[in-house]
Design an enzyme around this catalytic site. Structure first.
Site, PDB file in Angstrom:
ATOM      1  N   ASP A  33     -13.678  -6.370 -15.192  1.00  0.00           N
ATOM      2  CA  ASP A  33     -13.269  -4.963 -15.219  1.00  0.00           C
ATOM      3  C   ASP A  33     -14.126  -4.112 -14.280  1.00  0.00           C
ATOM      4  OD1 ASP A  33     -11.079  -4.209 -16.847  1.00  0.00           O
ATOM      5  OD2 ASP A  33     -12.243  -4.624 -18.667  1.00  0.00           O
TER       6      ASP A  33
ATOM      7  N   LYS B  75      -1.250  -9.147 -19.236  1.00  0.00           N
ATOM      8  CA  LYS B  75      -2.360  -9.777 -18.510  1.00  0.00           C
ATOM      9  C   LYS B  75      -2.326 -11.295 -18.719  1.00  0.00           C
ATOM     10  CE  LYS B  75      -5.237  -5.629 -18.789  1.00  0.00           C
ATOM     11  NZ  LYS B  75      -6.366  -4.910 -19.405  1.00  0.00           N
TER      12      LYS B  75
ATOM     13  N   GLN C  24     -10.717  -5.399 -24.077  1.00  0.00           N
ATOM     14  CA  GLN C  24      -9.685  -4.382 -23.899  1.00  0.00           C
ATOM     15  C   GLN C  24     -10.109  -3.068 -24.558  1.00  0.00           C
ATOM     16  OE1 GLN C  24      -6.926  -4.715 -22.051  1.00  0.00           O
ATOM     17  NE2 GLN C  24      -6.140  -2.692 -22.526  1.00  0.00           N
TER      18      GLN C  24
HETATM   19  N1  GUN Z   1      -7.619  -0.127 -21.264  1.00  0.00           N
HETATM   20  C1  GUN Z   1      -6.854   0.555 -20.392  1.00  0.00           C
HETATM   21  N2  GUN Z   1      -7.090   0.131 -19.134  1.00  0.00           N
HETATM   22  C2  GUN Z   1      -8.038  -0.828 -19.228  1.00  0.00           C
HETATM   23  C3  GUN Z   1      -8.688  -1.647 -18.266  1.00  0.00           C
HETATM   24  O1  GUN Z   1      -8.466  -1.581 -17.054  1.00  0.00           O
HETATM   25  N3  GUN Z   1      -9.598  -2.526 -18.771  1.00  0.00           N
HETATM   26  C4  GUN Z   1      -9.876  -2.630 -20.092  1.00  0.00           C
HETATM   27  N4  GUN Z   1     -10.790  -3.513 -20.480  1.00  0.00           N
HETATM   28  N5  GUN Z   1      -9.285  -1.873 -21.003  1.00  0.00           N
HETATM   29  C5  GUN Z   1      -8.368  -0.985 -20.559  1.00  0.00           C
END
Ligand code: GUN
Length: 303
Positions: free
Chosen positions: A121, A51, A95
């Protein structure tokens, strides 16, 4: 036919980049995404690094806040609050999963604490409510990436029977809502669904978000169906890799080099019956990241 998520993700990132540049010109700073990474889950480390890299490539500022796995919910909440109050912070991503010590309730407290306008998100109950009503701006990245993939590869959604396996807050539930909003007839399956195989075999669009390597086998799939594989599973048993791919598959060379491989929820043999299918890696994963960048610029512009 393989659905090239990586290519579509690249196109979306190319669409985001000039919007990022325009924001920078207008505000004298790039849009800024803050990622909170708690603990040392190895998969999360990789996701966050990806990311970070994609954000930087698109011209965003990405700041990662690393907290030890031993922190309390209060510590995480304090970090989120300071980001909420920071006028130069446009997007916040905590996350998941948070360490076990934080607990399910703690995770909910943390996600609920994020300013909904910065919630890239789309997990905040405010944004989930807007999603239910079909008027969300910040939609969860993985499911909105899947819709982009279907749209941009010319696979109609309206009038189709879509079956989603998995009912997580991150993928399954929002996926079902987005497909419903696009006029699919939607079935959500989960661990208590009695006739899983027969239900899935009626799908025109089958989305697998279970988290079990190769779980969706040929009998789950109607001939010609579009199969979307959201799974990202690490397999470190060679025996299991051979079971999935056969002894002579070229991907086994990668396994032998690294001692593990990433496989989806969909068995490779499904390619023989599906009309179209996403690969893992290179399918839904890159799209999730592209949609995160898109959400970050949306959040920055909207606020
Ligand atoms: N963990 C796995 N996928 C995601 C996501 O799309 N967002 C976040 N914040 N954590 C994750």
């Amino acid at each position: 036919m393989l659905l090239d998520g990586a290519r579509i993700a690249r196109t979306i990132r190319e669409e985001v980049a000039p919007r990022v540049a325009a924001f920078d010109t207008a505000h004298g700073r790039p849009p800024t995404l803050h990622i909170v990474l708690v603990g040392d889950d190895p998969a999360s480390q990789i996701y966050v690094r990806n990311k970070e890299r994609a954000g930087a490539e698109a011209g965003l500022t990405v700041a990662v806040h690393r907290l030890a796995s031993s922190v309390t919910v209060e510590d995480v909440l304090a970090t989120v609050k300071s980001l909420n109050d920071d006028p130069a912070c446009d997007g916040i991503l905590v996350q998941a999963p948070l360490p076990k010590g934080i607990g399910k309730h703690g995770t909910e407290l943390v996600f609920d604490a994020i300013d909904p306008r910065k919630d890239v998100d789309g997990f905040h109950p405010h944004n989930v409510g807007l999603l239910v009503q079909g008027r969300a701006v910040l939609k969860p990245c993985t499911p909105s990436g899947v819709v982009e993939l279907l749209d941009r590869t010319g696979h109609a959604i309206a009038g189709k029977h879509a079956v989603v396996i998995g009912r997580s807050e991150i993928v399954g539930k929002p996926m079902a809502l987005l497909l419903l909003q696009r006029d699919a007839t939607v079935t959500i399956c989960h661990s208590k669904t009695p006739d899983l195989v027969a239900t899935c075999a009626r799908a025109d669009i089958l989305v697998a978000a279970i988290g079990r390597p190769g779980f969706v086998t040929r009998e789950f799939v109607k001939a010609g169906a579009v199969v979307i594989d959201v799974g990202i599973n690490r397999v470190d048993s060679r025996e299991q890799a051979v079971q999935l791919f056969g002894a002579n598959h070229p991907r086994l060379a990668g396994f032998d080099q690294r001692g593990s491989m990433i496989v989806g929820d969909v068995h490779p043999a499904v390619a023989e019956v599906a009309g179209a299918m996403t690969p893992v890696p290179g399918g839904v994963g890159p799209l999730t990241i592209a949609m995160l960048l898109k959400n970050t610029i949306e959040a920055a512009v909207d606020r």
